[in-house]
Scaffold this motif. Structure first.
Motif, mmCIF file in Angstrom:
data_model
loop_
_atom_site.group_PDB
_atom_site.id
_atom_site.type_symbol
_atom_site.label_atom_id
_atom_site.label_comp_id
_atom_site.label_asym_id
_atom_site.label_seq_id
_atom_site.Cartn_x
_atom_site.Cartn_y
_atom_site.Cartn_z
ATOM 1 N N THR A 1 34.156 39.930 52.462
ATOM 2 C CA THR A 1 34.169 38.726 53.342
ATOM 3 C C THR A 1 34.812 37.438 52.658
ATOM 4 O O THR A 1 35.509 36.830 53.095
ATOM 5 N N ARG A 2 35.444 37.724 51.392
ATOM 6 C CA ARG A 2 36.203 37.025 50.551
ATOM 7 C C ARG A 2 37.303 37.655 49.761
ATOM 8 O O ARG A 2 37.268 38.898 49.764
ATOM 9 N N GLU A 3 37.875 37.020 49.011
ATOM 10 C CA GLU A 3 39.150 37.663 48.317
ATOM 11 C C GLU A 3 38.728 38.665 47.081
ATOM 12 O O GLU A 3 37.842 38.472 46.607
ATOM 13 N N VAL A 4 39.860 39.461 46.826
ATOM 14 C CA VAL A 4 39.628 40.243 45.751
ATOM 15 C C VAL A 4 40.959 40.337 44.733
ATOM 16 O O VAL A 4 41.935 40.250 45.232
ATOM 17 N N TYR A 5 40.764 40.422 43.413
ATOM 18 C CA TYR A 5 41.541 40.348 42.352
ATOM 19 C C TYR A 5 41.582 41.349 41.464
ATOM 20 O O TYR A 5 40.308 41.577 40.997
ATOM 21 N N VAL A 6 42.502 41.618 40.603
ATOM 22 C CA VAL A 6 42.365 42.165 39.303
ATOM 23 C C VAL A 6 43.042 41.041 38.476
ATOM 24 O O VAL A 6 44.145 40.611 38.670
ATOM 25 N N VAL A 7 41.886 40.743 37.442
ATOM 26 C CA VAL A 7 42.263 39.687 36.352
ATOM 27 C C VAL A 7 42.506 40.188 35.008
ATOM 28 O O VAL A 7 41.545 41.070 34.684
ATOM 29 N N VAL A 8 43.583 40.131 34.412
ATOM 30 C CA VAL A 8 43.774 40.438 33.137
ATOM 31 C C VAL A 8 43.484 39.121 32.125
ATOM 32 O O VAL A 8 44.460 38.186 32.404
ATOM 33 N N GLY B 1 45.452 43.776 23.268
ATOM 34 C CA GLY B 1 44.474 42.528 23.094
ATOM 35 C C GLY B 1 43.863 41.908 24.260
ATOM 36 O O GLY B 1 43.643 40.819 24.395
ATOM 37 N N HIS B 2 44.001 42.603 25.612
ATOM 38 C CA HIS B 2 43.551 41.963 26.755
ATOM 39 C C HIS B 2 42.872 43.046 27.432
ATOM 40 O O HIS B 2 42.814 44.146 27.097
ATOM 41 N N ARG B 3 42.005 42.765 28.341
ATOM 42 C CA ARG B 3 41.012 43.515 29.128
ATOM 43 C C ARG B 3 41.332 43.209 30.653
ATOM 44 O O ARG B 3 41.651 41.971 30.971
ATOM 45 N N ALA B 4 41.027 44.102 31.563
ATOM 46 C CA ALA B 4 41.088 43.900 33.125
ATOM 47 C C ALA B 4 39.843 43.853 33.686
ATOM 48 O O ALA B 4 38.869 44.690 33.310
ATOM 49 N N TYR B 5 39.851 43.039 34.601
ATOM 50 C CA TYR B 5 38.611 42.975 35.505
ATOM 51 C C TYR B 5 38.650 43.006 36.850
ATOM 52 O O TYR B 5 39.740 42.164 37.439
#
Length: 661
Positions: free
Chosen positions: A177-184, A90-94
């Motif tokens: 030049t700025r931050e990077v994330y994986v967001v679930v 029921g989740h997705r990753a970005y």
């Protein structure tokens, strides 16, 4: 029954904690230049591509200031190996990048997951299908410019201007030049929220309206519950906000409206000297999104700019995003140093940059009380570019990204649709009229302007000759003959406020710093004769690197009040004195110091709130001082005290006067 209820709550807790996760990917990456652009054709993005000869860099990374790739223009690659837990049902990753300059294409585990154009705003890519336990993320970056990029290279006639036209006067600082994330996130989540807090200045209440963007990324229709809670500090604001959510089709985003009236006893207005912040917490299902906001009203009335019904006239600064060794990165140490210097210099109202600034800068401005005119991209676009549908669409996309990221910041009071374009030509007039309407369609709660370099010229003889007729207040970049040029603008638009978006003098255009000081002092004499002038921002707060013709051999354009290393010049000290909102008169007798504080009634001009006078370790507070008012404070001080200081809320010293010769 109570025991059963508690068991249900605790059994659900792990699922709630898994509802949204953020994994930081900044840190060490592998990096390589690709000057002949073979990387994509040779599949550098594939997981088994050998990286033994690649360099290691730390993201955020500005390749342009890395000594190994100094001022490189072209294509480069970043690759990151990382592990990630399985995505809960029921989740997705970005994949979320806070900023990449300027064009980016991304691959995850050999699969292309998307791209983005625009160097200063965040973007997200859905990586649900590509994400694994062991991952290889590859990002192709290109910081080159051409006639179709924003702000766009130009080619001009006559030929003597061809080299000038192809460039824009700041370095194209490339990289992640700025931050990077994986967001679930859950499949149904709050994508964004727009908060408009409109105070009733008579009743002292405030209407808070929310446009909640609910995204249904699942494969079936959904009708989630949405709940909104307001906070001031750590306390809930006792208002009920009813939210009605329709059924949201699969793969769609729905904007849900909600509003409430905050009672007078719960309303504290946001001011530069008293920047009170609220928080809206929006919950749908297992997802929560929180945004800060302030309750304040910005309006124009005739030639006045009103903040919460009070006329304001303020100084400001233009801060090119440039620091030795960091380029267009904006680490906290640099940001806080610069903004503290700006606040100490009473730079309260600023068209601060030609492009979107960092979220951290706006957060600081919200918390410490700066007023910002936010601008995206259009720096001297040509008539041909402004008439090009592709360029218009590209600009609108980047403008929308900035607005949708920044529309809750109380520090942002206006949007600018460009700088120094041909506003007297038909294409410039059409651009201004159309972009004004476009911006207002996204956010009608703020003012709209643009920085003109034509409105004060003799070729403009009537309001219809220039595009400032279409905006809420006139902004002009004026270098010299300030009084003459301001009077010309006022004659054209007698019922509009005027803001000087740029003025100043280069350090290398004078014999010594004394000439710049006298230039500033003369400008202030002119400004104080113009009661329709609401603000003036120096070009520039700091020196900045450039390739533009006329740049000094050391690579800098030396317009700054301060040096590239942030050393104060005489111009800064004079600016601090001239733009202070009050003057001090001091009398010393025995162990007492009598300090008379007088709020300026010309320029700058605004109400002082919660200032303190400090001397010899003692202090006295001024709750409020309106323009033209004076207050005398007496302090008992020990012998040897040397200075009296007027201090803004937050500890910013704006006036200092010696009590001994």
């Amino acid at each position: 029954m109570k025991l059963r209820y508690l068991l249900i709550v605790f059994c659900c807790l792990p699922v709630c904690l898994l509802a949204q996760q953020r994994t930081a990917l900044h840190g060490e990456w592998s990096f390589a230049l690709d000057p002949v652009q073979v990387g994509e054709a040779h599949a550098w993005y594939r997981p088994n591509f050998p990286l033994t000869r690649w360099d290691k860099v730390t993201v955020p990374h500005c390749l342009s200031v890395d000594p190994r790739y100094m001022l490189y223009t072209g294509t480069a690659w970043y690759i990151k190996k990382f592990q990630h837990a399985a995505i809960p049902a029921g989740h997705r990753a970005y994949l979320r990048f806070e900023a990449v300059f300027y064009k980016a294409q991304a691959w995850l585990n050999g699969q292309k997951v998307g791209g983005h154009e625009g160097g200063y705003t965040p973007f997200e890519l859905d990586i649900t299908e590509a994400l694994k336990g062991e991952n290889t993320l590859a990002l192709q970056v290109n910081n080159a410019w051409d006639t179709t990029t924003i702000p766009g290279a130009k080619t001009r006639i006559p030929d003597t201007d061809e080299n000038t036209g192809q460039l824009f006067p700041w370095i194209n600082y490339g990289g992640i030049t700025r931050e990077v994330y994986v967001v679930v996130r859950p499949e149904v989540y709050v994508q964004n929220v727009k908060i408009t807090a409109d105070p009733d200045l008579v009743k002292k209440t405030a209407k808070v309206s929310l446009a909640v963007h609910v995204r249904n990324a699942s494969g079936r229709a959904a009708k989630p519950a949405v709940h909104v809670t307001l906070y001031r500090g750590g306390d809930k604001v006792p208002v009920r906000i009813a939210v009605k959510v329709p059924e949201i089709p699969a793969g769609a985003t729905t904007v849900v409206q909600a509003e409430a009236v905050v009672p007078a006893k719960e309303v504290k207005l946001w001011y530069p000297d008293d920047p009170v912040l609220y928080k809206a917490e929006v919950v749908t299902g297992a997802d929560t999104l929180s945004r800060m906001f302030g309750i304040r009203q910005v309006a124009v009335q005739g030639t006045q700019l009103l903040l919460n019904g009070e006329p304001i006239r303020m100084g400001g600064g233009n801060r090119p995003l440039d620091y030795p060794g960091y380029g267009s990165m904006d680490p906290t140490t640099v940001l806080e140093k610069d903004l503290t210097l700006m606040k100490n210099g009473s730079m309260e109202l600023s068209r601060i940059s030609h492009y979107p600034v960092s979220t951290q800068l706006l957060d600081w401005a919200d918390a410490h009380g700066l007023l910002i005119i936010a601008e995206a991209g259009n720096w001297q676009l040509t008539p041909k570019q402004m008439a090009d549908p592709t360029m218009r669409a590209r600009y609108q996309a980047q403008m929308r990204e900035m607005m949708e990221r920044d529309w809750n910041h109380p520090s942002v009071i206006a949007w600018s649709v460009g700088n120094e374009y041909h506003s007297h030509k038909p294409e410039g007039q059409a651009w201004t009229k159309d972009m004004y309407a476009y911006v207002k369609s996204i956010d009608a709660s703020r003012l709209v302007t643009f920085a003109s370099m034509f409105v004060f010229r003799d070729i403009i003889q009537k309001p219809e000759d220039e595009a400032s007729q279409y905006v809420d207040f006139v902004s002009a970049n004026i270098y010299g003959d300030h009084l003459k040029n301001l009077k010309h603008i006022h004659a054209l638009y007698p019922n509009k406020p005027v803001y000087i978006s740029e003025f100043g003098l280069r350090t290398d255009g004078v014999k010594d710093e004394g000439d710049r000081v006298r230039h500033l002092q003369k400008a202030m004499q002119d400004f104080r004769q113009c009661d329709f002038l609401v603000g003036a921002s120096v070009w520039t707060f700091n020196d900045y690197m450039s390739r533009f013709p006329g740049t000094n051999p050391n690579g800098y354009r030396p317009w700054g009040l301060i040096s590239p290393e942030r050393d104060l010049r005489g111009m800064y000290l004079t600016w601090q004195e001239e733009f202070a909102p009050a003057t001090l008169a001091v009398k010393v007798s025995d162990k007492q110091v009598a300090v008379t504080v007088t709020a300026r009634n010309d320029f700058p001009r605004y109400t002082l709130r919660n200032y303190t006078v400090q001397c010899g370790g003692k202090s006295a507070k001024i709750d409020m001082l309106k323009p033209g008012e004076s207050k005398t404070l007496t302090l008992e001080v020990a012998p040897g005290a040397a200075d009296v200081s007027l201090v803004k809320p937050g500890g910013f010293v704006v006036v200092k006067k010696s009590i001994h010769p």
